[in-house]
Design a protein around this motif. Structure first.
Motif, PDB file in Angstrom:
ATOM      1  N   ALA A 115       0.822  -1.207   0.000  1.00 15.64           N
ATOM      2  CA  ALA A 115       0.000   0.000   0.000  1.00 15.64           C
ATOM      3  C   ALA A 115       0.860   1.263   0.000  1.00 15.64           C
ATOM      4  CB  ALA A 115      -0.936  -0.006   1.209  1.00 15.64           C
ATOM      5  N   ALA A 116       1.879   1.291   0.873  1.00 15.17           N
ATOM      6  CA  ALA A 116       2.720   2.480   0.974  1.00 15.17           C
ATOM      7  C   ALA A 116       3.494   2.734  -0.312  1.00 15.17           C
ATOM      8  CB  ALA A 116       3.688   2.341   2.154  1.00 15.17           C
ATOM      9  N   SER A 117       4.104   1.686  -0.852  1.00 13.21           N
ATOM     10  CA  SER A 117       4.925   1.874  -2.038  1.00 13.21           C
ATOM     11  C   SER A 117       4.076   2.180  -3.271  1.00 13.21           C
ATOM     12  CB  SER A 117       5.812   0.647  -2.273  1.00 13.21           C
ATOM     13  OG  SER A 117       5.057  -0.541  -2.264  1.00 13.21           O
ATOM     14  N   LEU A 118       2.864   1.641  -3.338  1.00 17.71           N
ATOM     15  CA  LEU A 118       1.982   1.950  -4.459  1.00 17.71           C
ATOM     16  C   LEU A 118       1.600   3.429  -4.464  1.00 17.71           C
ATOM     17  CD1 LEU A 118      -0.780  -0.248  -5.894  1.00 17.71           C
ATOM     18  CD2 LEU A 118      -1.357   2.114  -5.355  1.00 17.71           C
ATOM     19  N   LEU A 119       1.234   3.960  -3.302  1.00 15.11           N
ATOM     20  CA  LEU A 119       0.868   5.382  -3.208  1.00 15.11           C
ATOM     21  C   LEU A 119       2.068   6.282  -3.494  1.00 15.11           C
ATOM     22  CD1 LEU A 119      -1.434   5.269  -0.060  1.00 15.11           C
ATOM     23  CD2 LEU A 119      -2.148   5.780  -2.402  1.00 15.11           C
ATOM     24  N   MET A 120       3.235   5.908  -2.974  1.00 12.68           N
ATOM     25  CA  MET A 120       4.433   6.700  -3.241  1.00 12.68           C
ATOM     26  C   MET A 120       4.774   6.706  -4.727  1.00 12.68           C
ATOM     27  SD  MET A 120       7.900   6.846  -3.991  1.00 12.68           S
ATOM     28  CE  MET A 120       8.738   5.291  -3.643  1.00 12.68           C
ATOM     29  N   GLY A 121       4.676   5.521  -5.358  1.00 12.52           N
ATOM     30  CA  GLY A 121       4.973   5.441  -6.785  1.00 12.52           C
ATOM     31  C   GLY A 121       4.046   6.315  -7.602  1.00 12.52           C
TER      32      GLY A 121
END
Length: 389
Positions: free
Chosen positions: A206-212
């Motif tokens: 979830a975190a890396s998807l939003l950051m990307g």
């Protein structure tokens, strides 16, 4: 140490070419490409998203291939695919051709990271593995730095620039053949099947998807933003890319930052910096704010990718290539979705609306708390970061 240096240097170079040239350089040259091929903003965003889609497709395959045929073969393939994709961009006569070439070039980035994580696990002593992984990961910054002078020297000659990039990828393929170990001969049989998705991995996704997704505001549209806000041409955009890349070298210290603050605090700190950077570049009306935002963006993005790399490897220490894949695939999925959405928002609403919404995406990623901080600090990987490198 003698085996580790050529591996680290080759990995750094491979990441620089695949990420800096084959993937992120497209945003730098997008205004010139759009002008030459007469592409509207929405189409440019879709094609930019294709680079990230190629990454998504390839990184899943790369983790499987690395565990079966070894790091050397996959790293060599990454360099050759990058060369072919960038040559295709240089020769693109139409939007459809360009989209295919961008997709192929983007696949090289997905192929590059998993074999390097596996090679580091096979060659580097455990206490130095996180430091080596985050150093190799910072190669993205070197590639971005080099894109800037190329843009300054060649100006609107984006076809020539991509031809030069393709030649550099062929050269790197030779280094990969001689310096990356053939881990297929040394590894024990690997566990088949996908990873078990613990709560730690779910929150990482979830975190890396939003950051990307948030990062595409500048990776794919940074040149367009400063061209619109500040009337910068290729020289100004090239300078912005140099600043982003130079500041991104700070990402080599991601492992040390985690050791001091823990994953959660380091993650939130860097996501806040990423949001501020997007606003400074996207809404500022002065060159100084754009360059400051570029510096913040470069440092925050590369550090965040290093944080997610360590997070993924710590969550699946017995399968480092797969742990890295979970983290980086999630970033790429976010970027695949983010680029066309940003282009659509710009065309339907305004640049200001798009910038604000994407800065909020970065802040939203900070809400993903996890137990990985304790995992990393209590594991041999995390403890190694407290010692000298």
């Amino acid at each position: 140490m003698t085996r580790g240096f050529p591996l680290g240097a080759t990995g750094f170079g491979l990441i620089a070419i695949c990420y800096g040239f084959a993937r992120f350089a497209f945003g730098l040259f997008l205004p010139q490409i759009e002008a030459d091929l007469v592409l509207p903003d929405a189409v440019g965003g879709l094609i930019a998203g294709g680079s990230f889609l190629g990454y998504c497709l390839a990184i899943v395959l790369a983790a499987q291939l690395t565990e079966r045929i070894g790091a050397r073969a996959v790293a060599l393939c990454a360099a050759l695919v990058a060369a072919l994709g960038m040559l295709g961009i240089a020769l693109a006569p139409t939007a459809a051709w360009l989209a295919g070439a961008v997709l192929l070039a983007g696949m090289s980035t997905g192929l590059a990271s998993p074999p390097m994580a596996a090679a580091v696990a096979a060659v580097i002593e455990p206490r130095r593995q996180d430091a080596t992984n985050t150093l190799i990961n910072a190669g993205t910054s070197a590639g971005v730095i080099l894109c800037g002078p190329v843009a300054l020297l060649l100006g609107a000659e984006w076809r020539l620039a991509y031809a030069v990039f393709a030649c550099s990828a062929i050269t790197l393929a030779l280094f990969a053949y001689f310096c990356v170990p053939d881990t297929a001969r040394s590894r024990e049989p690997v566990t088949r099947g996908g990873p078990r998705f613990s709560i730690t991995l779910k929150r990482l996704v979830a975190a890396s998807l939003l950051m990307g997704a948030a990062s595409t505001a500048l990776w794919s549209f940074g040149s367009q933003i400063v061209a619109q806000r500040l009337s910068w041409g290729s020289a100004g955009s090239g300078l912005l890319w140099v600043v982003i890349g130079a500041a991104g070298i700070a990402g080599a210290g991601a492992g040390s930052l985690i050791a001091r603050l823990g994953v959660d605090s380091a993650n939130r700190l860097c996501l806040g910096a990423l949001a501020v950077a997007i606003v400074l570049v996207g809404m500022g009306n002065m060159p100084a704010s754009a360059l400051l935002g570029g510096a913040l963006f470069g440092a925050a993005y590369i550090t965040l990718s290093g944080i997610y790399l360590v997070w993924g490897v710590a969550a699946l220490p017995e399968r480092p290539a797969t742990g890295l894949t979970v983290a980086f695939l999630s970033i790429a999925i976010g970027q695949t979705l983010g680029a066309p959405v940003f282009g659509l928002l710009v065309s339907r609403l305004s640049m200001d609306h798009a910038v604000c919404l994407f800065a909020l995406l970065a802040l939203a990623a900070g809400a993903m708390r996890s137990t990985v901080a304790e995992t990393v600090r209590s594991s041999p990987i995390g403890c190694a970061e407290k010692g000298p490198h």
